[in-house]
Structures are given as structure tokens and as C-alpha cells.
Design an enzyme around this catalytic site. Structure first.
Site, PDB file in Angstrom:
ATOM      1  N   CYS A 241       0.814  -1.224   0.000  1.00 20.00           N
ATOM      2  CA  CYS A 241       0.000   0.000   0.000  1.00 20.00           C
ATOM      3  C   CYS A 241       0.845   1.271   0.000  1.00 20.00           C
ATOM      4  O   CYS A 241       0.326   2.356  -0.283  1.00 20.00           O
ATOM      5  CB  CYS A 241      -0.938   0.017   1.202  1.00 20.00           C
ATOM      6  SG  CYS A 241      -2.239  -1.202   1.059  1.00 20.00           S
TER       7      CYS A 241
HETATM    8  N1  COA Z   1     -20.192  -9.191   7.916  1.00 14.69           N
HETATM    9  C1  COA Z   1     -20.660  -9.344   9.172  1.00 14.69           C
HETATM   10  N2  COA Z   1     -19.892  -9.570  10.234  1.00 14.69           N
HETATM   11  C2  COA Z   1     -18.582  -9.666  10.032  1.00 14.69           C
HETATM   12  C3  COA Z   1     -18.019  -9.532   8.758  1.00 14.69           C
HETATM   13  C4  COA Z   1     -18.870  -9.289   7.683  1.00 14.69           C
HETATM   14  N3  COA Z   1     -18.424  -9.129   6.425  1.00 14.69           N
HETATM   15  N4  COA Z   1     -16.681  -9.631   8.856  1.00 14.69           N
HETATM   16  C5  COA Z   1     -16.410  -9.853  10.147  1.00 14.69           C
HETATM   17  N5  COA Z   1     -17.552  -9.891  10.867  1.00 14.69           N
HETATM   18  C6  COA Z   1     -17.692 -10.130  12.313  1.00 14.69           C
HETATM   19  C7  COA Z   1     -16.490 -10.850  12.867  1.00 14.69           C
HETATM   20  O1  COA Z   1     -16.608 -12.238  12.706  1.00 14.69           O
HETATM   21  C8  COA Z   1     -16.508 -10.432  14.310  1.00 14.69           C
HETATM   22  O2  COA Z   1     -17.471 -11.191  14.996  1.00 14.69           O
HETATM   23  P1  COA Z   1     -17.185 -11.620  16.531  1.00 14.69           P
HETATM   24  O3  COA Z   1     -17.099 -10.323  17.285  1.00 14.69           O
HETATM   25  O4  COA Z   1     -18.367 -12.439  16.845  1.00 14.69           O
HETATM   26  O5  COA Z   1     -15.886 -12.361  16.507  1.00 14.69           O
HETATM   27  C9  COA Z   1     -17.021  -8.987  14.241  1.00 14.69           C
HETATM   28  O6  COA Z   1     -17.720  -8.879  12.983  1.00 14.69           O
HETATM   29  C10 COA Z   1     -15.904  -7.977  14.287  1.00 14.69           C
HETATM   30  O7  COA Z   1     -14.898  -8.326  13.329  1.00 14.69           O
HETATM   31  P2  COA Z   1     -13.485  -7.645  13.235  1.00 14.69           P
HETATM   32  O8  COA Z   1     -12.707  -8.285  12.116  1.00 14.69           O
HETATM   33  O9  COA Z   1     -12.840  -7.630  14.579  1.00 14.69           O
HETATM   34  O10 COA Z   1     -13.941  -6.171  12.778  1.00 14.69           O
HETATM   35  P3  COA Z   1     -13.197  -4.799  12.855  1.00 14.69           P
HETATM   36  O11 COA Z   1     -14.086  -3.862  13.549  1.00 14.69           O
HETATM   37  O12 COA Z   1     -11.781  -4.917  13.311  1.00 14.69           O
HETATM   38  O13 COA Z   1     -13.174  -4.340  11.309  1.00 14.69           O
HETATM   39  C11 COA Z   1     -11.609  -4.231   9.461  1.00 14.69           C
HETATM   40  C12 COA Z   1     -12.506  -5.112  10.328  1.00 14.69           C
HETATM   41  C13 COA Z   1     -10.818  -5.129   8.550  1.00 14.69           C
HETATM   42  C14 COA Z   1     -12.497  -3.310   8.644  1.00 14.69           C
HETATM   43  C15 COA Z   1     -10.681  -3.393  10.353  1.00 14.69           C
HETATM   44  O14 COA Z   1     -10.031  -4.187  11.291  1.00 14.69           O
HETATM   45  C16 COA Z   1      -9.623  -2.635   9.558  1.00 14.69           C
HETATM   46  O15 COA Z   1      -9.916  -1.824   8.710  1.00 14.69           O
HETATM   47  N6  COA Z   1      -8.346  -2.869   9.868  1.00 14.69           N
HETATM   48  C17 COA Z   1      -7.241  -2.228   9.187  1.00 14.69           C
HETATM   49  C18 COA Z   1      -7.242  -2.707   7.794  1.00 14.69           C
HETATM   50  C19 COA Z   1      -6.120  -2.193   6.987  1.00 14.69           C
HETATM   51  O16 COA Z   1      -5.742  -1.067   7.005  1.00 14.69           O
HETATM   52  N7  COA Z   1      -5.569  -3.048   6.198  1.00 14.69           N
HETATM   53  C20 COA Z   1      -4.555  -2.685   5.325  1.00 14.69           C
HETATM   54  C21 COA Z   1      -4.798  -3.405   4.089  1.00 14.69           C
HETATM   55  S1  COA Z   1      -3.615  -2.961   2.954  1.00 14.69           S
END
Ligand code: COA
Length: 373
Positions: A156
Site C-alpha cells: 500500500c
Molecule cells: N459481515 C458481518 N460480520 C462480520 C463480517 C462481515 N463481512 N466480517 C467480520 N464480521 C464479524 C467478525 O466475525 C466479528 O465477529 P465476533 O465479534 O463475533 O468475533 C465482528 O464482525 C468484528 O470483526 P473484526 O474483524 O474484529 O472487525 P473490525 O471492527 O476490526 O473491522 C476491518 C474489520 C478489517 C475493517 C478493520 O479491522 C480494519 O480496517 N483494519 C485495518 C485494515 C487495513 O488497514 N488493512 C490494510 C490493508 S492494505
């Protein structure tokens, strides 16, 4: 030494769009299909059923509403779940070159420059469609540019690292007019069958012309300075590579051959790293955050950007100070901060400062301090 300047940017946006609702509908159909196929194992407690995705979760967790993609049909087909791109012969331009040409042509038009004046092409992106010859050299050839070209990959952060490389060469005089291009086909390496990440990425290409400020034909952004940093982490990783067939189970459909991340950890670790990086870059240049007119941040997650903006400015950013484009494009890897810069920089006035900053896998972070002229 010469003063390097950004004189033009361009964005190629694919026509096809997938909304969160469309994405979730196809994912849920896939999950239902898998659960039906594995009903006996699920019943026996040997396997967890796949859970449904949700549009509300996607928007709330990321700020993303839709993504532009090269191929919608393959991605949304529950029997395929990845883009389907036409096989091209070696005698025609690759898909990355085609996207790059569109973005480069727009950037050159803004810079009022001819492709023949370019003496450096850097193709800076998270993935290259082949190992060699370098995609950048194909782009150089298709553009009719001179000089030399090379590929670089810092995930990225590729665009800002590319800008630093080009700016340093323009500054020293080894290059006169450079173009950094970021064709990002993120749909190709995203695991669409994993609900934790299936909503994250989209496709796009961006291009930036960097040349001596004295050669600029119109308004420009002087590159005051750049700063890059890296710190190894496995929290964003993709194990696909040229040694794949040499490993015992290398060619099977393995989860780690697509994008994988520990999103929570990335969020927690990268936000402080990026804020501290930007603040120390500004301090070293004697530019107070109060004097920044705009932040063009990497476009991965809205809350992440809200945190970083608040930390860097010392207050909640006002509307327009830290523009997001991720609601329309999703995460487009290295191209995100350049899309934001390209779309939201025309209104800056002479003397205004801004920072382009990208961050991601590696970990890596790159910041570019610019001043409007
Ligand atoms: N739909 C519904 N629920 C979902 C889901 C989806 N598509 N994806 C995950 N969940 C659930 C999970 O299973 C989890 O359930 P649980 O609490 O029962 O375990 C809950 O939602 C929370 O998931 P989590 O992955 O912890 O969510 P989050 O709030 O951390 O958001 C991201 C996820 C990826 C959006 C976030 O962590 C993020 O943006 N991180 C940084 C990403 C980044 O910059 N990456 C760089 C890439 S180059």
C-alpha cells in the site's frame, strides 16, 4: 540540486461497480451453497457453518459503500468468486499497462507534457501481473517515453515510496521528468470467499508526473521533502510467489495465496506508527500541523483516517481537510492517497502545505510534504 514538483496526476476508474448489497448477496449465496455441500460435516460438528456477511457491518467497520472493479461478473458469481480477465497474447499490452496508459495520459495532459519528455517510469504497485519483463518497461514502451523504467512493490505504500525515488532523482539531476504509475488490480489477490475481508478492495490506476519546478508549465506542488519507513510485520501477508510449485502443497487452492490480514492488529499498530511518522516528518521540516491545509491519507478504513487526522492535527479535522474517497473506491492499495490528492487539491492556494501519506503491509509508511505554487 533542483526542486522537484508534482505537475500532474491522473486516475483511471473502471466502469464496473459492485455495491455492498450486491457483494453481500453473492457472498451469502456462496456461504449457503458451501453449507449445503458440507451439511453432514456441519451436522456432525466437524465443521463450522459459514456465516453471512452484512452491508451494515461493512459500512460501519470500514466506511466503504462500493468498489470499482475490472470484472464484476466473476467476482459476483458464487461458482467463481474472483475476477475473470481475458487471456492476452504476449504481443498485446497487458491489463496493467492498459490501465496505466489511461492514468498516465491524464497526468501528462495536466502537466502539459509529452510522453517523449519522460525519462523515468516507475510502476509502483502491490502486485505485478508477471515476473518479467518489468511492467514499467512495457508502460514506457506503450507511452513512447525515453530513459529507463522499473517496477517496485511496497504494497500500500508503493506510491509514496515511488514518489520519493522519483523526486530524489529529479532533485539530483539524474532524471528530468518522471512518471510514477500505480495500476492496482486488488480484486485479483482478494479472497472473496472470506467474509472478514471480502469487502476491502477495489481496482484503479493512478499516475503522477514529477519534474523540475522550473520546467512546470502551470500550477504545481513543490515536493518539499519525503520520508519513508518500514518495520517487519506478518499481519498483512500474501504467500503467493514464484516458488509456489516447488512446495509440496503449493499449487492447491490455499487460503494464504490471497490477501490475509489480522485487521484488528493492523488497526492498532499502524495508526500510532503513521501519526508519529507524520508528526516527526513535519517537525523536521519546521512545518507546524497548524499550517497544513490538507491531508491526503491512504484509503483503507475511515475510522483509521479519523484517528490519524485527529492525532496529527491535534483536533478533529474539519470537512474537506482530510478527504476520503474510500466510500466510492474501497481500498485501492497504493493508489488511494493519490486518488484523494488528484481529486481534492485544485482549491489549494499558493503557499498552502499538505501531506500525502500512505501506509500498509510491511509494515510501511511513506509521507510526502508538498507546497502549492
Ligand atoms: N459481515 C458481518 N460480520 C462480520 C463480517 C462481515 N463481512 N466480517 C467480520 N464480521 C464479524 C467478525 O466475525 C466479528 O465477529 P465476533 O465479534 O463475533 O468475533 C465482528 O464482525 C468484528 O470483526 P473484526 O474483524 O474484529 O472487525 P473490525 O471492527 O476490526 O473491522 C476491518 C474489520 C478489517 C475493517 C478493520 O479491522 C480494519 O480496517 N483494519 C485495518 C485494515 C487495513 O488497514 N488493512 C490494510 C490493508 S492494505
Amino acid at each position: 540540486m533542483f526542486k522537484p514538483a508534482i505537475t500532474g496526476t491522473g486516475v483511471f476508474t473502471p466502469d464496473q461497480v459492485i455495491t455492498n448489497d450486491e457483494l453481500v448477496e453473492s457472498f451469502n449465496a456462496y456461504a449457503d451453497k458451501m453449507n449445503a455441500q458440507n451439511a453432514a460435516a456441519i451436522e456432525a460438528g466437524e465443521m463450522e457453518p459459514m456465516q453471512h456477511s452484512s452491508s451494515e457491518f461493512i459500512y460501519k467497520a470500514s466506511g466503504i459503500k462500493q468498489r470499482h472493479v475490472l470484472d464484476k461478473e466473476g467476482v459476483l458469481n458464487p461458482d467463481v468468486m474472483h475476477p475473470l480477465l481475458r487471456q492476452r497474447s504476449d504481443d498485446e499490452p497487458g491489463v496493467m499497462t492498459e490501465m496505466a496508459l489511461d492514468a498516465c495520459t491524464k497526468a501528462l495532459a495536466q502537466a502539459q507534457a509529452d510522453a517523449s519528455e519522460i525519462d523515468l517510469v516507475i510502476c509502483a504497485a502491490s502486485n505485478m501481473e508477471r515476473a518479467y519483463p518489468a511492467i514499467a518497461i512495457e508502460i514506457q514502451n506503450a507511452l513512447g517515453a525515453g530513459g529507463f523504467a522499473f517496477d517496485m512493490n511496497v504494497a500500500c505504500s508503493s506510491a509514496t515510496f515511488g514518489l520519493q525515488a522519483a523526486a530524489d532523482m529529479v532533485r539530483s539531476g539524474s532524471v528530468r521528468k518522471a512518471i510514477v504509475v500505480n495500476p492496482e488490480i486488488c480484486t485479483g489477490h482478494l479472497e472473496w470467499r472470506d467474509r472478514d475481508c471480502h469487502f476491502i478492495f477495489g481496482d484503479v490506476a493512478t499516475a503522477t508526473v514529477i519534474e523540475r519546478a522550473e520546467d512546470a508549465k502551470g500550477d504545481y506542488f513543490e515536493i518539499i521533502s519525503t520520508r519513508c519507513a518500514t518495520e517487519f510485520s506478518n499481519n498483512i501477508r500474501n504467500n503467493n510467489g514464484f516458488l509456489r510449485r516447488s512446495r509440496p502443497d503449493g499449487v492447491v487452492d490455499r487460503r494464504d495465496m490471497q490477501f490475509m490480514q489480522n485487521g484488528r492488529k493492523v488497526f492498532k499498530e499502524v495508526v500510532p506508527m503513521v501519526s508519529a511518522h507524520m508528526l516527526s516528518h513535519l517537525e523536521a521540516e519546521g512545518v507546524s500541523p497548524d499550517n497544513l491545509r490538507r491531508l491526503w491519507l491512504h484509503q483503507a478504513n475511515k475510522s483509521m483516517n479519523d484517528f490519524i487526522g485527529k492525532k496529527v492535527l491535534g483536533r478533529t479535522p474539519e470537512d474537506g481537510e482530510q478527504p476520503n474517497i474510500l466510500q466510492d473506491y474501497a481500498n485501492t492499495s497504493s493508489a488511494g492517497s493519490i486518488i484523494a490528492f488528484s481529486k481534492y487539491s485544485d482549491d489549494l492556494e499558493a503557499g498552502d502545505y499538505g501531506v500525502i501519506c500512505s501506509f500498509g503491509a510491511g509494515y510501511s509508511v511513506g509521507s510526502v510534504l508538498v507546497k502549492r505554487h
